[in-house]
Design an enzyme around this catalytic site. Sequence first.
Site, PDB file in Angstrom:
ATOM      1  CB  SER A  23      -5.323   1.750  14.252  1.00 43.64           C
ATOM      2  OG  SER A  23      -6.215   2.771  14.672  1.00 43.64           O
ATOM      3  CE1 TYR A  51      -8.807   0.404  10.418  1.00 44.50           C
ATOM      4  CE2 TYR A  51      -9.177   1.499  12.529  1.00 44.50           C
ATOM      5  CZ  TYR A  51      -8.425   1.326  11.383  1.00 44.50           C
ATOM      6  OH  TYR A  51      -7.280   2.064  11.197  1.00 44.50           O
ATOM      7  N   GLY A 104       0.819  -1.209   0.000  1.00 49.21           N
ATOM      8  CA  GLY A 104       0.000   0.000   0.000  1.00 49.21           C
ATOM      9  C   GLY A 104       0.851   1.255   0.000  1.00 49.21           C
ATOM     10  N   GLY A 164       1.859   5.014   3.508  1.00 46.02           N
ATOM     11  CA  GLY A 164       2.776   4.195   2.711  1.00 46.02           C
ATOM     12  C   GLY A 164       3.606   5.022   1.759  1.00 46.02           C
TER      13      GLY A 164
END
Length: 249
Positions: free
Chosen positions: A137, A150, A13, A19
């Site tokens: 995250s 998520y 990514g 990225g």
Amino acid sequence: MNRLQNKTALITGGNSGIGFATAKEFLEQGATVIITGRNQASLDEAKQALQGKVFTILSNSSNLNDVRALRKQVEEISPALDIVFINAGIGKFAPIEAVTEEHYDEQFNVNVKGAYFTIQQLLPLINDGGSIILNTSVNAHMGMANSSVYSATKAALLTLARTLSAELLHRRIRVNAISPGPVTTPIFDKLGMAADEKEGLKTAVQSKVPLGRFGDPAEIARVATFFASDDSTFVLGTEIIADGGMITL
């Protein structure tokens, strides 16, 4: 500055957001960089913008056929890797009552399955003493409503930093994680919200950050450089939270 001189890095990514910023930072630090992405036009644009010793591979992290083909594609560019940054990921949010199997599978396929099997496929190419970096995250630590799927995917990656570091001790390959807070990336444009809803969300999130702003992708890239470089050779199985104080203050 040549903290990554003579090192070869792969960034999944790597065509946008964190990225892309990390690819730019790694190149500036002297590395040869390979970026993957699932859109050829976006990869071409990134390559042109980055310039230097950068190569691209069209690869979708959610497609195991693409993941299985990745090792051979990398070997056509470089016989070995020193750094793998597992950055490709998606985020979609919904209350549990509205979560569908598709919503669940899409995020786990990219964020967990894709990450896991990408590491598996590339592991034979990673030099002893190399570095694997996982982009997770702060949601892995937060009880944020509507983020159950998520957040679970990101928590899974945090466990990999520890378990894989233990498993790869004999090769001195260290696995570490970066947990960003809110960062200005294209992910907000992919939430399926109207413009006013997005702005409302951004304002609400920003109000929870003690520094009073979103992070810049380049700030996360510099954390990745620490993990990628020999500065972190005594650091493994750990996490750096880069969130402007959102969950740490």
